[in-house]
Design a protein around this motif. Structure first.
Motif, PDB file in Angstrom:
ATOM      1  N   HIS A 195       0.851  -1.197   0.000  1.00 11.76           N
ATOM      2  CA  HIS A 195       0.000   0.000   0.000  1.00 11.76           C
ATOM      3  C   HIS A 195       0.885   1.244   0.000  1.00 11.76           C
ATOM      4  N   ILE A 196       0.674   2.122  -0.949  1.00 10.06           N
ATOM      5  CA  ILE A 196       1.389   3.387  -0.997  1.00 10.06           C
ATOM      6  C   ILE A 196       0.464   4.442  -0.414  1.00 10.06           C
ATOM      7  N   HIS A 197       0.920   5.096   0.621  1.00  9.60           N
ATOM      8  CA  HIS A 197       0.089   6.085   1.310  1.00  9.60           C
ATOM      9  C   HIS A 197      -0.154   7.305   0.429  1.00  9.60           C
ATOM     10  N   THR A 198      -1.366   7.803   0.494  1.00 10.15           N
ATOM     11  CA  THR A 198      -1.730   9.002  -0.245  1.00 10.15           C
ATOM     12  C   THR A 198      -1.351  10.225   0.577  1.00 10.15           C
ATOM     13  N   ILE A 199      -1.376  11.363  -0.055  1.00  9.81           N
ATOM     14  CA  ILE A 199      -1.094  12.618   0.640  1.00  9.81           C
ATOM     15  C   ILE A 199      -2.103  12.822   1.767  1.00  9.81           C
ATOM     16  N   ASP A 233      -1.206  10.591   4.712  1.00  8.56           N
ATOM     17  CA  ASP A 233      -0.019  11.103   5.387  1.00  8.56           C
ATOM     18  C   ASP A 233      -0.374  12.328   6.219  1.00  8.56           C
ATOM     19  N   TYR A 234      -1.192  13.223   5.662  1.00  5.20           N
ATOM     20  CA  TYR A 234      -1.624  14.424   6.373  1.00  5.20           C
ATOM     21  C   TYR A 234      -2.410  14.050   7.632  1.00  5.20           C
ATOM     22  N   GLU A 235      -3.349  13.125   7.490  1.00 10.93           N
ATOM     23  CA  GLU A 235      -4.160  12.704   8.636  1.00 10.93           C
ATOM     24  C   GLU A 235      -3.280  12.094   9.723  1.00 10.93           C
TER      25      GLU A 235
END
Length: 70
Positions: free
Chosen positions: A4-8, A11-13
């Motif tokens: 799984h590649i984290h989305t922006i 990452d922000y959350e």
């Protein structure tokens, strides 16, 4: 199995949750429910919270964060 590649947004959350957890611990706000905590931060700790968020952003992005319009 896949990676799984984290989305922006994820990452922000994650970063914001960590800031809030540290803020709650540092200022002893553990006893407040979410609504009370939000109100307390907005009314009594807005400047300190903004500082914590900006510090995290600088730690994450470095000085590039402030290179606007260059």
């Amino acid at each position: 199995m896949y990676m799984h590649i984290h989305t922006i947004e994820e990452d922000y959350e994650y970063r914001m949750k960590n800031i809030i957890k540290a803020f709650v611990k540092d200022y002893g706000l553990n006893e407040l429910n979410p609504e009370e905590l939000q109100y307390k931060i907005w009314t009594d700790y807005a400047k300190e919270f903004a500082h914590a968020v900006l510090q995290d952003m600088v730690d994450f992005s470095g000085d590039e964060l402030f290179e606007v319009g260059e």
